[in-house]
Design a protein around this motif. Structure first.
Motif, mmCIF file in Angstrom:
data_model
loop_
_atom_site.group_PDB
_atom_site.id
_atom_site.type_symbol
_atom_site.label_atom_id
_atom_site.label_comp_id
_atom_site.label_asym_id
_atom_site.label_seq_id
_atom_site.Cartn_x
_atom_site.Cartn_y
_atom_site.Cartn_z
ATOM 1 N N PRO A 46 -4.976 7.186 -2.558
ATOM 2 C CA PRO A 46 -6.208 6.576 -3.081
ATOM 3 C C PRO A 46 -5.927 5.575 -4.195
ATOM 4 O O PRO A 46 -5.099 5.817 -5.073
ATOM 5 C CB PRO A 46 -6.999 7.774 -3.614
ATOM 6 C CG PRO A 46 -6.463 8.955 -2.873
ATOM 7 C CD PRO A 46 -5.011 8.655 -2.616
ATOM 8 N N GLY A 47 -6.623 4.451 -4.128
ATOM 9 C CA GLY A 47 -6.506 3.423 -5.154
ATOM 10 C C GLY A 47 -5.367 2.438 -4.942
ATOM 11 O O GLY A 47 -5.183 1.537 -5.760
ATOM 12 N N THR A 48 -4.596 2.585 -3.854
ATOM 13 C CA THR A 48 -3.465 1.682 -3.639
ATOM 14 C C THR A 48 -3.621 0.802 -2.406
ATOM 15 O O THR A 48 -2.751 -0.009 -2.123
ATOM 16 C CB THR A 48 -2.150 2.467 -3.503
ATOM 17 O OG1 THR A 48 -2.170 3.248 -2.309
ATOM 18 C CG2 THR A 48 -1.901 3.359 -4.701
ATOM 19 N N GLU A 49 -4.718 0.949 -1.677
ATOM 20 C CA GLU A 49 -4.889 0.186 -0.440
ATOM 21 C C GLU A 49 -5.199 -1.272 -0.748
ATOM 22 O O GLU A 49 -6.137 -1.587 -1.472
ATOM 23 C CB GLU A 49 -6.009 0.786 0.402
ATOM 24 C CG GLU A 49 -6.168 0.110 1.740
ATOM 25 C CD GLU A 49 -7.185 0.806 2.631
ATOM 26 O OE1 GLU A 49 -7.427 0.295 3.726
ATOM 27 O OE2 GLU A 49 -7.737 1.848 2.233
ATOM 28 N N THR A 67 0.856 -1.182 0.000
ATOM 29 C CA THR A 67 0.000 0.000 0.000
ATOM 30 C C THR A 67 0.891 1.231 0.000
ATOM 31 O O THR A 67 1.886 1.283 0.710
ATOM 32 C CB THR A 67 -0.899 0.010 1.255
ATOM 33 O OG1 THR A 67 -1.735 -1.154 1.220
ATOM 34 C CG2 THR A 67 -1.758 1.252 1.325
ATOM 35 N N ILE A 104 -3.878 -3.683 -2.623
ATOM 36 C CA ILE A 104 -4.024 -4.072 -4.032
ATOM 37 C C ILE A 104 -3.692 -5.542 -4.255
ATOM 38 O O ILE A 104 -4.077 -6.115 -5.267
ATOM 39 C CB ILE A 104 -3.179 -3.184 -4.960
ATOM 40 C CG1 ILE A 104 -1.712 -3.218 -4.560
ATOM 41 C CG2 ILE A 104 -3.703 -1.764 -4.973
ATOM 42 C CD1 ILE A 104 -0.782 -2.475 -5.497
#
Length: 109
Positions: A95-98, A71, A100
């Motif tokens: 945002p958008g990387t938690e 993350t 993955i």
């Protein structure tokens, strides 16, 4: 502010106060220089560790207790007035990387 990738997250307890603690280890990513190249941190400055006490920062503890490695987080540093050393003042998840990646991919059984 510096961008980092989370390498490790561990929840533990303080032996003296019995407070819940969250230990985060992050690796600092390079910054883009004005000429377009990348500036890399010294190896002593690349690894960043911080501890979040649930009693003192409950919102941050809840937000970060379930994040997985890889993350991305933006780290804001503060300066200790007494010893002039940097410390992690604030963490924000990019945002958008938690989370993955799935737990099955990250950890070998």
């Amino acid at each position: 502010m510096r961008r980092c990738v989370v390498v490790s997250r561990r929840v533990g307890k303080d032996q003296k106060t019995n407070d819940d603690l969250l230990y985060l280890t992050m690796y600092r990513l390079p910054n883009i220089m004005s000429n377009g190249g990348l500036w890399y941190s010294k190896k002593e400055e690349a690894v960043i560790s911080t501890c979040i006490n649930k009693k003192h920062r409950p919102e941050d503890f809840e937000k970060f207790k379930n994040i997985l490695p890889c993350t991305l987080v933006d780290v804001t540093f503060g300066i200790n007035d007494f010893n002039n050393k940097a410390f992690v003042e604030k963490l924000e998840i990019v945002p958008g990387t938690e989370n993955i990646f799935d737990v099955d991919i990250l950890y070998v059984k």
